[in-house]
Write a protein that holds these residues in place. Structure first.
Motif, PDB file in Angstrom:
ATOM      1  N   ILE A  13      21.254   5.717  46.117  1.00 38.40           N
ATOM      2  CA  ILE A  13      19.885   5.553  45.636  1.00 38.40           C
ATOM      3  C   ILE A  13      19.067   4.933  46.759  1.00 38.40           C
ATOM      4  O   ILE A  13      19.263   3.752  47.103  1.00 38.40           O
ATOM      5  N   GLY A  14      18.184   5.723  47.349  1.00 36.81           N
ATOM      6  CA  GLY A  14      17.428   5.237  48.508  1.00 36.81           C
ATOM      7  C   GLY A  14      18.377   4.845  49.627  1.00 36.81           C
ATOM      8  O   GLY A  14      19.254   5.617  50.017  1.00 36.81           O
ATOM      9  N   GLN A  15      18.230   3.616  50.110  1.00 41.96           N
ATOM     10  CA  GLN A  15      19.126   3.136  51.170  1.00 41.96           C
ATOM     11  C   GLN A  15      20.392   2.499  50.621  1.00 41.96           C
ATOM     12  O   GLN A  15      21.271   2.101  51.393  1.00 41.96           O
ATOM     13  N   TRP A  16      20.505   2.404  49.289  1.00 40.93           N
ATOM     14  CA  TRP A  16      21.669   1.760  48.682  1.00 40.93           C
ATOM     15  C   TRP A  16      22.749   2.786  48.357  1.00 40.93           C
ATOM     16  O   TRP A  16      22.460   3.897  47.921  1.00 40.93           O
ATOM     17  N   GLU A  17      24.006   2.380  48.540  1.00 46.59           N
ATOM     18  CA  GLU A  17      25.140   3.231  48.201  1.00 46.59           C
ATOM     19  C   GLU A  17      26.116   2.476  47.304  1.00 46.59           C
ATOM     20  O   GLU A  17      26.267   1.252  47.412  1.00 46.59           O
ATOM     21  N   THR A  39      12.760  -6.594  45.821  1.00 45.11           N
ATOM     22  CA  THR A  39      13.881  -5.687  46.092  1.00 45.11           C
ATOM     23  C   THR A  39      14.263  -4.901  44.847  1.00 45.11           C
ATOM     24  O   THR A  39      14.515  -3.686  44.905  1.00 45.11           O
ATOM     25  N   LEU A  40      14.289  -5.564  43.697  1.00 47.19           N
ATOM     26  CA  LEU A  40      14.641  -4.885  42.447  1.00 47.19           C
ATOM     27  C   LEU A  40      13.606  -3.816  42.093  1.00 47.19           C
ATOM     28  O   LEU A  40      13.959  -2.722  41.643  1.00 47.19           O
ATOM     29  N   THR A  41      12.340  -4.133  42.303  1.00 45.97           N
ATOM     30  CA  THR A  41      11.283  -3.158  42.042  1.00 45.97           C
ATOM     31  C   THR A  41      11.459  -1.912  42.906  1.00 45.97           C
ATOM     32  O   THR A  41      11.356  -0.775  42.418  1.00 45.97           O
ATOM     33  N   ARG A  42      11.761  -2.127  44.170  1.00 48.06           N
ATOM     34  CA  ARG A  42      11.949  -1.000  45.082  1.00 48.06           C
ATOM     35  C   ARG A  42      13.154  -0.161  44.661  1.00 48.06           C
ATOM     36  O   ARG A  42      13.113   1.078  44.704  1.00 48.06           O
ATOM     37  N   PHE A  43      14.234  -0.802  44.244  1.00 52.04           N
ATOM     38  CA  PHE A  43      15.424  -0.071  43.812  1.00 52.04           C
ATOM     39  C   PHE A  43      15.107   0.775  42.580  1.00 52.04           C
ATOM     40  O   PHE A  43      15.530   1.942  42.488  1.00 52.04           O
ATOM     41  N   VAL A  44      14.391   0.206  41.610  1.00 52.79           N
ATOM     42  CA  VAL A  44      14.043   0.950  40.401  1.00 52.79           C
ATOM     43  C   VAL A  44      13.198   2.170  40.758  1.00 52.79           C
ATOM     44  O   VAL A  44      13.419   3.276  40.242  1.00 52.79           O
ATOM     45  N   GLN A  45      12.247   1.998  41.648  1.00 50.97           N
ATOM     46  CA  GLN A  45      11.421   3.135  42.072  1.00 50.97           C
ATOM     47  C   GLN A  45      12.260   4.215  42.742  1.00 50.97           C
ATOM     48  O   GLN A  45      12.074   5.414  42.479  1.00 50.97           O
ATOM     49  N   GLU A  46      13.195   3.810  43.567  1.00 49.53           N
ATOM     50  CA  GLU A  46      14.074   4.777  44.230  1.00 49.53           C
ATOM     51  C   GLU A  46      14.985   5.475  43.212  1.00 49.53           C
ATOM     52  O   GLU A  46      15.274   6.675  43.333  1.00 49.53           O
ATOM     53  N   MET A  47      15.431   4.745  42.205  1.00 53.01           N
ATOM     54  CA  MET A  47      16.308   5.337  41.190  1.00 53.01           C
ATOM     55  C   MET A  47      15.568   6.414  40.394  1.00 53.01           C
ATOM     56  O   MET A  47      16.107   7.494  40.149  1.00 53.01           O
ATOM     57  N   LEU A  79      27.687   1.619  31.815  1.00 51.90           N
ATOM     58  CA  LEU A  79      27.819   1.892  33.244  1.00 51.90           C
ATOM     59  C   LEU A  79      27.551   0.611  34.020  1.00 51.90           C
ATOM     60  O   LEU A  79      26.519  -0.037  33.829  1.00 51.90           O
ATOM     61  N   THR A  80      28.462   0.233  34.898  1.00 57.54           N
ATOM     62  CA  THR A  80      28.261  -0.932  35.768  1.00 57.54           C
ATOM     63  C   THR A  80      28.541  -0.518  37.207  1.00 57.54           C
ATOM     64  O   THR A  80      29.573   0.082  37.503  1.00 57.54           O
ATOM     65  N   ARG A  81      27.592  -0.848  38.097  1.00 52.33           N
ATOM     66  CA  ARG A  81      27.746  -0.502  39.504  1.00 52.33           C
ATOM     67  C   ARG A  81      27.117  -1.576  40.386  1.00 52.33           C
ATOM     68  O   ARG A  81      26.097  -2.167  40.025  1.00 52.33           O
ATOM     69  N   VAL A  82      27.718  -1.762  41.552  1.00 56.95           N
ATOM     70  CA  VAL A  82      27.122  -2.576  42.608  1.00 56.95           C
ATOM     71  C   VAL A  82      26.779  -1.637  43.757  1.00 56.95           C
ATOM     72  O   VAL A  82      27.619  -0.842  44.198  1.00 56.95           O
ATOM     73  N   TYR A  83      25.529  -1.714  44.221  1.00 56.23           N
ATOM     74  CA  TYR A  83      25.065  -0.909  45.347  1.00 56.23           C
ATOM     75  C   TYR A  83      24.773  -1.828  46.528  1.00 56.23           C
ATOM     76  O   TYR A  83      24.226  -2.931  46.342  1.00 56.23           O
ATOM     77  N   VAL A  84      25.111  -1.381  47.725  1.00 55.82           N
ATOM     78  CA  VAL A  84      24.848  -2.173  48.925  1.00 55.82           C
ATOM     79  C   VAL A  84      24.041  -1.333  49.915  1.00 55.82           C
ATOM     80  O   VAL A  84      24.078  -0.106  49.899  1.00 55.82           O
ATOM     81  N   ALA A  85      23.299  -2.043  50.794  1.00 54.97           N
ATOM     82  CA  ALA A  85      22.493  -1.395  51.831  1.00 54.97           C
ATOM     83  C   ALA A  85      22.554  -2.257  53.082  1.00 54.97           C
ATOM     84  O   ALA A  85      22.748  -3.483  53.003  1.00 54.97           O
ATOM     85  N   PRO A  86      22.403  -1.673  54.259  1.00 56.13           N
ATOM     86  CA  PRO A  86      22.513  -2.437  55.510  1.00 56.13           C
ATOM     87  C   PRO A  86      21.456  -3.535  55.637  1.00 56.13           C
ATOM     88  O   PRO A  86      21.742  -4.617  56.142  1.00 56.13           O
ATOM     89  N   ASP A  87      20.230  -3.260  55.164  1.00 55.27           N
ATOM     90  CA  ASP A  87      19.124  -4.179  55.413  1.00 55.27           C
ATOM     91  C   ASP A  87      18.430  -4.637  54.135  1.00 55.27           C
ATOM     92  O   ASP A  87      17.224  -4.907  54.132  1.00 55.27           O
ATOM     93  N   ALA A  88      19.178  -4.726  53.044  1.00 49.85           N
ATOM     94  CA  ALA A  88      18.579  -5.154  51.781  1.00 49.85           C
ATOM     95  C   ALA A  88      19.628  -5.877  50.945  1.00 49.85           C
ATOM     96  O   ALA A  88      20.833  -5.766  51.187  1.00 49.85           O
TER      97      ALA A  88
END
Length: 234
Positions: free
Chosen positions: A57-61, A209-217, A85-94
């Protein structure tokens, strides 16, 4: 020899009252049965959340399924949630993002999705700073609830929302009303709770950061999945 017992006026009046009351009880029971919800509304159907929500999702994997605060394990949770559903997403710069989606195929006045105000205190967290945070989306705006959850060794910023049928209730009271209104129409609405969170004491940075993730999702899923997550999404 036949003996005739003549009923008094009081007895006849009592029988009439009993007949009237009996008819009223039958009418009430019939109305109650007629109003028992029987029409299931399920926007997800047989589709599985883990197939619909991308692992990137966006820069998160996607990184892991563990590490999240989840509803307490009990028989009610097992009866309530069709999918969790439970997931942890990580990104290099977030900041890493924890995503939880809980879906229920049918909401009644007895069974309703648990909001974070229930499961976080049950896990030892203190909740503070509850507010409504608008999340801009293409063609619409999602109103989510922002909360800070703090424990002895962990501070978590949360952003979450619920959809119940065609409503997006912001409080537990509104959620109960949404369910009751649908049930009175004979409908058993589906529901979804979506929660994203990040481990940081910095509320402003966490919410950004959470807002950006939701928009990317929302950008990463098709329109029918966006509508499943938010009835007003396009």
């Amino acid at each position: 020899m036949t003996t005739t017992i003549e009923r008094s006026g009081d007895d006849r009046a009592l029988n009439r009252r009993q007949a009237i009351l009996g008819g009223a009880f039958l009418l009430t029971a019939g109305t109650a049965v007629a109003r028992v919800p029987s029409h299931n509304i399920d926007l997800l159907g047989a589709r599985k959340l883990d197939k619909l929500i991308p692992q990137k999702i966006g820069q998160w994997e996607f990184y892991s399924k563990s590490g999240l605060v989840v509803p307490p394990a009990d028989q009610l949770k097992d009866a309530l949630y069709s999918q969790l559903l439970t997931r942890v997403y990580v990104a290099p710069d977030a900041l890493p993002i924890m995503l939880l989606m809980a879906q229920s195929g049918g909401q009644t006045g007895v069974l309703q999705v648990h909001r974070p105000e229930y499961c976080y205190p049950a896990s030892g967290f203190t909740l503070m700073g509850r507010s409504v945070l608008p999340v801009p989306l293409p063609g619409s705006r999602l109103e989510a609830t922002a909360i800070t959850a703090a424990a002895d060794d962990r501070t978590e910023q949360l952003l979450y929302w619920t959809r119940v049928g065609e409503d997006m209730p912001l409080t537990w009271a509104r959620q109960r009303w949404s369910v009751a209104r649908a049930n009175l129409k004979g409908d058993i609405p589906d529901a979804v709770l979506v929660r994203v969170s990040a481990l940081t004491p910095d509320r402003e940075a966490g919410m950004a950061t959470l807002t950006r993730f939701v928009q990317e999702m929302f950008a990463a899923v098709p329109s029918d999945v966006r509508r499943f997550l938010d009835i007003d999404a396009r």
